[in-house]
Scaffold this active site. Structure first.
Site: not given
Length: 287
Positions: A2-3, A61, A119, A165, A275
């Site tokens: 889910p985003e 989220k 999870r 950044r 990831r």
DNA sequence: GGGGGTTCCTGTACGC
DNA sequence: TGCGTACAGGAACCCC
């Protein structure tokens, strides 16, 4: 996974069912679902029973249900695999069910709101509501930046923050204190659409490039929302247990080795931040 | 306080 | 067939 679009589909599904409903009972089947609620299960239950839900809200989220009195809210983060399901009051236990709330709605009657999570990265809590500029948010959500669909999102601030950044642009997109709601799937999709290599240092992107990226983020989020979200590994479903269709529209994510829909070259899958990143090395050149 | 790496967790897929 | 292992990743947390 889910985003923002998936959480928004869940929020929109919950809203009509729970707004105005009174919480008549709460069962905590697995305390790991309350890692955000430090005071424990008994306190959690005590703070919910008898309360009436005012609305269903979201930032990034994070999802929350403000309670009557406007001082507290039930917050939910779905993590990797959390699901909020609407069920009949006597429905059998769901697989991986962690928490069940019984609610009584003035017109819809009794209903079970089930939090299931394979999870166990997701979690619920009752949290105090606080002011954050023009918004009222749970205290645990205060450090979360506004998401790109928030009417108070400041595009200029975002562009400036990104260009300050020194990290890879994809890492910056996933930093929920810079912009919220974007996860691995939509980061890869927006970068592909913008033809930006995920490892590009954020400070080396032009103002125009960051603006274009933000536009593509909004575009991909809106399209995913319109298609009910992305159900990639059957973990994400709406409140009725149905999958979304946006996985069919993905151009880069999960397509390693397959042809790029734009140039035909193979999409590359690479390890990134524990990831994977999926991108087209031909369309998304590294500077 | 920015930057970057680690950790939590469980079901599934895959190799041997 | 069965076992072991890699993998999926959001966000808090830690150290530099």
């Amino acid at each position: 996974m889910p985003e923002l679009p998936e959480v928004e589909v869940v929020r929109a599904g919950l809203a009509p069912a729970v707004t105005g409903a009174t919480i008549t009972g709460v069962s905590v089947l697995d305390e790991r679902a309350l890692t955000r609620h430090a005071a424990g299960a008994a306190d959690f239950v005590g703070r919910l029973e008898g309360r009436t839900v005012r609305a269903a809200a979201r930032r990034g989220k994070f999802l929350w249900l403000p309670l009557d009195g406007d001082e507290a809210a039930l917050i939910a983060h779905l993590g990797m695999s959390g699901q909020m399901l609407l069920r009949a009051p006597d429905a059998p236990l769901e697989r991986h069910e962690r928490v069940r709330m019984h609610v009584e709605h003035p017109t819809h009657g009794e209903l079970a709101v089930v939090f299931a999570d394979q999870r166990t990265f997701g979690s619920l809590a009752v949290d105090a509501l606080i002011a954050d500029g023009p918004s009222i948010v749970p205290s645990q959500v205060r450090h979360i930046a506004r998401d790109p669909l928030d009417p108070f999102f400041d595009d200029l601030d975002f562009v400036a923050a990104v260009r300050r950044r020194l990290s890879a642009i994809k890492r910056v997109m996933l930093d929920q204190t810079v912009v919220s709601g974007i996860g691995n799937i939509y980061a890869d999709e927006a970068l592909w659409a913008s033809r930006i290599h995920p490892e590009t240092s954020a400070d080396r992107l032009s103002t125009q490039a960051v603006r274009r990226l933000l536009g593509e983020v909004r575009s991909v989020l809106a399209k995913a929302l319109a298609e009910g979200g992305t159900s990639f590994d059957a973990q994400y479903v709406n409140v009725n247990g149905q999958a979304g269709y946006f996985a069919h529209s993905l151009n880069a994510y999960g397509r390693g080795g397959q042809p790029c829909p734009r140039c035909g070259g193979p999409i590359r899958r690479e390890a990134f931040m524990n990831r994977s990143s999926h991108y087209c090395p031909r369309c998304q050149r590294r500077r």
